[in-house]
Design an enzyme around this catalytic site. Structure first.
Site, PDB file in Angstrom:
ATOM      1  N   ASP A 114       0.894  -1.148   0.000  1.00 56.13           N
ATOM      2  CA  ASP A 114       0.000   0.000   0.000  1.00 56.13           C
ATOM      3  C   ASP A 114       0.935   1.201   0.000  1.00 56.13           C
ATOM      4  OD1 ASP A 114      -1.633   2.208   0.601  1.00 56.13           O
ATOM      5  OD2 ASP A 114      -3.003   0.974   1.779  1.00 56.13           O
ATOM      6  N   LEU A 134       0.724   4.125   0.713  1.00 55.00           N
ATOM      7  CA  LEU A 134       0.669   5.073   1.829  1.00 55.00           C
ATOM      8  C   LEU A 134       1.787   4.797   2.827  1.00 55.00           C
ATOM      9  CD1 LEU A 134      -3.169   5.254   2.567  1.00 55.00           C
ATOM     10  CD2 LEU A 134      -1.726   7.000   1.525  1.00 55.00           C
ATOM     11  N   SER A 135       2.321   3.598   2.795  1.00 54.83           N
ATOM     12  CA  SER A 135       3.364   3.192   3.731  1.00 54.83           C
ATOM     13  C   SER A 135       4.742   3.577   3.195  1.00 54.83           C
ATOM     14  CB  SER A 135       3.285   1.676   3.933  1.00 54.83           C
ATOM     15  OG  SER A 135       4.453   1.180   4.514  1.00 54.83           O
ATOM     16  N   GLN A 136       5.526   4.325   3.992  1.00 54.96           N
ATOM     17  CA  GLN A 136       6.868   4.714   3.571  1.00 54.96           C
ATOM     18  C   GLN A 136       7.770   3.499   3.364  1.00 54.96           C
ATOM     19  OE1 GLN A 136      10.051   4.595   5.306  1.00 54.96           O
ATOM     20  NE2 GLN A 136      10.885   5.302   3.370  1.00 54.96           N
TER      21      GLN A 136
END
Length: 85
Positions: free
Chosen positions: A8, A10-12
């Site tokens: 995903d 959104l995850s760094q």
């Protein structure tokens, strides 16, 4: 066998793995796991990563999770990755 990256964006840590693959020419398939919809908490994903966190990879029958471990694996397992990594 093609590398599968469960992600995903959104995850760094997920973005770090994806960028590493792109920069080093590693062919991969991105499999989207929607954190907002709690897809990482399903029993199917728990078979890939018992910790139920992202990122996770599957390479053949080998499964690995935790971004630092994934990056070390990618740097040492793919011949197209430069030695300085």
């Amino acid at each position: 066998m093609k590398l599968k990256v469960y992600a995903d964006r959104l995850s760094q840590p997920v973005r770090a793995v994806i960028i590493f693959c792109k920069v080093n020419g590693i062919d991969y398939e991105e499999i989207k796991v929607d954190i907002a919809n709690r897809e990482h908490l399903t029993p199917e994903f728990a078979e890939i990563n018992p910790m139920q966190q992202l990122p996770a990879i599957v390479h053949g029958t080998f499964k690995l999770f935790e971004s630092h471990a994934i990056l070390i694996y990618l740097a040492s397992s793919f011949p197209e990755v430069a030695d300085h990594w």
